[in-house]
Write a protein that holds these residues in place. Structure first.
Motif, PDB file in Angstrom:
ATOM      1  N   ASP A 279     -39.584 -26.258 -26.669  1.00 59.50           N
ATOM      2  CA  ASP A 279     -40.885 -25.630 -25.821  1.00 59.50           C
ATOM      3  C   ASP A 279     -41.684 -26.207 -25.408  1.00 59.50           C
ATOM      4  O   ASP A 279     -42.406 -25.811 -24.204  1.00 59.50           O
ATOM      5  N   ARG A 280     -41.018 -27.523 -24.763  1.00 60.28           N
ATOM      6  CA  ARG A 280     -41.521 -28.736 -24.139  1.00 60.28           C
ATOM      7  C   ARG A 280     -40.590 -28.146 -22.383  1.00 60.28           C
ATOM      8  O   ARG A 280     -40.978 -28.326 -21.511  1.00 60.28           O
ATOM      9  N   THR A 281     -39.486 -28.302 -23.209  1.00 58.96           N
ATOM     10  CA  THR A 281     -38.827 -27.419 -21.822  1.00 58.96           C
ATOM     11  C   THR A 281     -38.906 -26.135 -21.021  1.00 58.96           C
ATOM     12  O   THR A 281     -39.240 -26.349 -19.593  1.00 58.96           O
ATOM     13  N   ARG A 282     -39.276 -25.847 -22.184  1.00 55.41           N
ATOM     14  CA  ARG A 282     -40.405 -23.902 -21.117  1.00 55.41           C
ATOM     15  C   ARG A 282     -40.873 -24.142 -20.657  1.00 55.41           C
ATOM     16  O   ARG A 282     -41.507 -23.992 -19.735  1.00 55.41           O
ATOM     17  N   ALA A 283     -41.931 -25.168 -20.861  1.00 57.04           N
ATOM     18  CA  ALA A 283     -43.374 -25.025 -20.576  1.00 57.04           C
ATOM     19  C   ALA A 283     -43.412 -25.456 -19.105  1.00 57.04           C
ATOM     20  O   ALA A 283     -43.936 -25.334 -18.571  1.00 57.04           O
ATOM     21  N   TYR A 284     -42.278 -26.503 -18.818  1.00 56.64           N
ATOM     22  CA  TYR A 284     -42.322 -27.663 -17.499  1.00 56.64           C
ATOM     23  C   TYR A 284     -41.838 -26.430 -16.878  1.00 56.64           C
ATOM     24  O   TYR A 284     -42.495 -26.601 -15.677  1.00 56.64           O
ATOM     25  N   LEU A 285     -40.910 -26.120 -16.857  1.00 60.73           N
ATOM     26  CA  LEU A 285     -40.366 -24.567 -16.044  1.00 60.73           C
ATOM     27  C   LEU A 285     -41.166 -23.565 -15.831  1.00 60.73           C
ATOM     28  O   LEU A 285     -41.222 -22.978 -14.069  1.00 60.73           O
ATOM     29  N   SER A 286     -42.026 -23.093 -16.895  1.00 53.98           N
ATOM     30  CA  SER A 286     -42.226 -21.953 -16.660  1.00 53.98           C
ATOM     31  C   SER A 286     -44.236 -22.288 -16.163  1.00 53.98           C
ATOM     32  O   SER A 286     -44.666 -21.983 -15.101  1.00 53.98           O
ATOM     33  N   PHE A 287     -44.569 -23.932 -15.801  1.00 56.15           N
ATOM     34  CA  PHE A 287     -45.637 -24.435 -15.023  1.00 56.15           C
ATOM     35  C   PHE A 287     -44.804 -24.425 -13.049  1.00 56.15           C
ATOM     36  O   PHE A 287     -45.683 -23.679 -12.448  1.00 56.15           O
ATOM     37  N   TYR A 288     -43.762 -24.640 -13.194  1.00 56.47           N
ATOM     38  CA  TYR A 288     -42.967 -25.147 -11.804  1.00 56.47           C
ATOM     39  C   TYR A 288     -43.040 -23.723 -11.117  1.00 56.47           C
ATOM     40  O   TYR A 288     -43.694 -23.433 -10.211  1.00 56.47           O
ATOM     41  N   GLN A 289     -42.652 -22.458 -12.343  1.00 56.06           N
ATOM     42  CA  GLN A 289     -42.572 -20.709 -11.608  1.00 56.06           C
ATOM     43  C   GLN A 289     -44.501 -20.437 -11.099  1.00 56.06           C
ATOM     44  O   GLN A 289     -43.792 -19.764  -9.886  1.00 56.06           O
ATOM     45  N   LYS A 290     -45.181 -21.002 -11.541  1.00 53.20           N
ATOM     46  CA  LYS A 290     -46.407 -20.766 -10.677  1.00 53.20           C
ATOM     47  C   LYS A 290     -47.213 -22.032 -10.101  1.00 53.20           C
ATOM     48  O   LYS A 290     -47.880 -21.426  -8.962  1.00 53.20           O
ATOM     49  N   HIS A 291     -46.574 -22.638  -9.481  1.00 54.94           N
ATOM     50  CA  HIS A 291     -46.705 -23.809  -9.345  1.00 54.94           C
ATOM     51  C   HIS A 291     -45.372 -25.274  -8.543  1.00 54.94           C
ATOM     52  O   HIS A 291     -45.243 -26.309  -9.090  1.00 54.94           O
ATOM     53  N   PRO A 292     -44.644 -24.014  -7.333  1.00 48.62           N
ATOM     54  CA  PRO A 292     -43.781 -25.530  -7.646  1.00 48.62           C
ATOM     55  C   PRO A 292     -43.957 -25.903  -6.224  1.00 48.62           C
ATOM     56  O   PRO A 292     -42.745 -27.085  -5.859  1.00 48.62           O
ATOM     57  N   GLN A 293     -45.084 -25.788  -5.461  1.00 47.73           N
ATOM     58  CA  GLN A 293     -45.166 -27.291  -4.814  1.00 47.73           C
ATOM     59  C   GLN A 293     -45.681 -29.092  -5.734  1.00 47.73           C
ATOM     60  O   GLN A 293     -45.458 -30.160  -5.674  1.00 47.73           O
ATOM     61  N   ILE A 294     -45.243 -28.322  -7.133  1.00 45.14           N
ATOM     62  CA  ILE A 294     -45.626 -30.146  -8.222  1.00 45.14           C
ATOM     63  C   ILE A 294     -43.554 -30.038  -8.180  1.00 45.14           C
ATOM     64  O   ILE A 294     -43.792 -29.214  -9.642  1.00 45.14           O
ATOM     65  N   HIS A 295     -42.934 -30.615  -7.808  1.00 49.19           N
ATOM     66  CA  HIS A 295     -41.928 -31.017  -7.646  1.00 49.19           C
ATOM     67  C   HIS A 295     -41.116 -31.911  -9.277  1.00 49.19           C
ATOM     68  O   HIS A 295     -40.373 -31.447  -9.760  1.00 49.19           O
ATOM     69  N   TRP A 296     -42.122 -32.845  -9.266  1.00 49.18           N
ATOM     70  CA  TRP A 296     -42.435 -33.651 -10.792  1.00 49.18           C
ATOM     71  C   TRP A 296     -41.720 -32.410 -11.744  1.00 49.18           C
ATOM     72  O   TRP A 296     -40.961 -32.624 -12.698  1.00 49.18           O
ATOM     73  N   ALA A 297     -42.963 -30.946 -11.944  1.00 47.26           N
ATOM     74  CA  ALA A 297     -41.958 -30.392 -13.068  1.00 47.26           C
ATOM     75  C   ALA A 297     -40.719 -30.086 -13.329  1.00 47.26           C
ATOM     76  O   ALA A 297     -40.281 -29.973 -14.764  1.00 47.26           O
ATOM     77  N   LEU A 298     -40.136 -29.569 -12.659  1.00 46.84           N
ATOM     78  CA  LEU A 298     -38.946 -29.185 -12.237  1.00 46.84           C
ATOM     79  C   LEU A 298     -38.182 -30.110 -12.593  1.00 46.84           C
ATOM     80  O   LEU A 298     -37.601 -30.081 -13.204  1.00 46.84           O
TER      81      LEU A 298
END
Length: 377
Positions: free
Chosen positions: A52-71
């Motif tokens: 769940d955690r790993t999916r949540a990080y990727l889902s957030f990055y999809q919406k906000h690619p300016q937050i490099h740390w999420a990927l």
């Protein structure tokens, strides 16, 4: 990449004035309190297990690619999941006792849980700030987040400095992990000071992999594995340096970001190493129970007539566990010189392609298993 501390300091004259950072002392207005509670609930809902955690990080990055740390967090969290399933896979259970497997899993799971518990609320608060078009980072202390990150997020809000935000998050999460896990006596005695933990570093078995596929490649083409070896994991400066190197690998001069992102979208995270190397790993155990282990690998290929190595999915072998709340503390209050850590490290040539290094690590583990089988019969 490679900016000096002095260059960073010149970019932070306002954000680094911690005298302007608010602390969680006064009661919040009703709307802000509702925001804080919603963020806590959403974080809890996505913090069930590594999947769940790993999916949540990727889902957030999809919406906000300016937050490099999420990927970066998504890819590193995949590695945590692979390490967890290794403990119940083909090889390590033949080397580690059941208690050691459980202790190692608890160590990995606690760290993975804690980082998400601390970082994901920051991401959600940024998302809410964007939605409302106003800086809400004064709410970070109410979410248990360090005053250090309030300064970093304030600076990002003004400047959109993606690199500095990513490095700031790396520094923050590793200091948080240091206080919450690495200094914990129970983990020191059960994991960090144990002989198997030391042997992993001695034999260079710990490798963080960043699988990536070029966007132009056809489906099913072979992956490349960028990455880094993990040395001296018990050292806070070494872990921060590792995080910076991984960030440089992903977003630096070679810019593997798009290729890694394309692969992450294509391949859901299961925890099995089959996700990136299905030619060597399978999430079904084809080895007959009780049969002594026979070597399967030769130059990172399967020997003729052998089955793939068992690498289970995470939910096949580990159930979600209940976590005690973290200790209430602000690590930054003990680290007044932390700003010097914002210097950048360059990507090194020998840290790019890790397929061979990971093959060597696998071969060493298998060699240890075969040797143990011969000794014990």
């Amino acid at each position: 990449m490679g900016l000096s501390w002095y260059q960073y300091a010149s970019r932070l004259p306002l954000a680094m004035n911690l005298g302007k950072v608010r602390t969680a002392t006064a009661p919040l207005p009703a709307q802000e309190q509702k925001t804080v509670e919603r963020i806590k609930q959403e974080t809890f809902a996505h913090n069930r297990d590594n999947i769940d955690r790993t999916r949540a990080y990727l889902s957030f990055y999809q919406k906000h690619p300016q937050i490099h740390w999420a990927l970066l967090a998504h890819l590193v969290s995949r590695n945590a999941g692979w390490s967890m399933t290794d403990l119940r896979g083909e090889l390590l259970p033949r080397l580690l006792r059941a208690k050691e497997q459980q202790d190692y899993f608890s160590f990995l799971e606690r760290g993975n849980w804690l980082i998400f518990h601390d970082a994901y609320p920051q991401l959600l608060l940024y998302e809410e700030s964007v939605r409302r078009q106003t800086n809400l980072f004064y709410l970070l202390p109410h979410l248990g987040v360090s005053t250090f990150m309030q300064a970093i997020w304030n600076h990002f809000w003004k400047t959109t400095d993606k690199e500095l935000l990513a490095i700031g998050l790396i520094i923050n999460e590793q200091n948080y992990l240091e206080e919450q896990v690495m200094k914990d006596t129970a983990y020191q005695n059960s994991v960090v000071r144990t002989i198997p933990f030391a042997l992993q570093e001695l034999l260079q078995l710990n490798v963080i992999l960043l699988p990536h596929r070029k966007v132009a490649d056809e489906q099913g083409s072979s992956l490349q594995l960028a990455g880094e070896r993990v040395f001296h994991f018990a050292s806070l400066p070494e872990r921060i340096s590792l995080g910076k190197r991984l960030y440089s690998l992903l977003f630096g001069a070679m810019n593997r970001q798009e290729a890694a992102y394309a692969w992450a979208l294509e391949q859901p995270h299961t925890g099995s190493r089959k996700d990136y190397w299905p030619h060597l790993f399978h999430d079904v155990n084809d080895t007959a129970p009780g049969k002594s282990y026979q070597a399967k690998l030769l130059n990172c290929q399967l020997r003729q007539g052998t089955k793939r190595l068992f690498s289970p999915t995470l939910r096949q072998v580990w159930r979600p566990i209940h976590h005690e709340p973290p200790k209430e503390l602000d690590w930054y209050k003990k680290k007044s010189d932390v700003w010097r850590m914002l210097t950048r490290t360059e990507e090194t040539a020998n840290a790019v392609e890790m397929s061979e290094a990971y093959c060597q690590a696998l071969a060493k583990i298998e060699w240890a298993v075969v040797a143990r089988t011969r000794i014990l019969g």
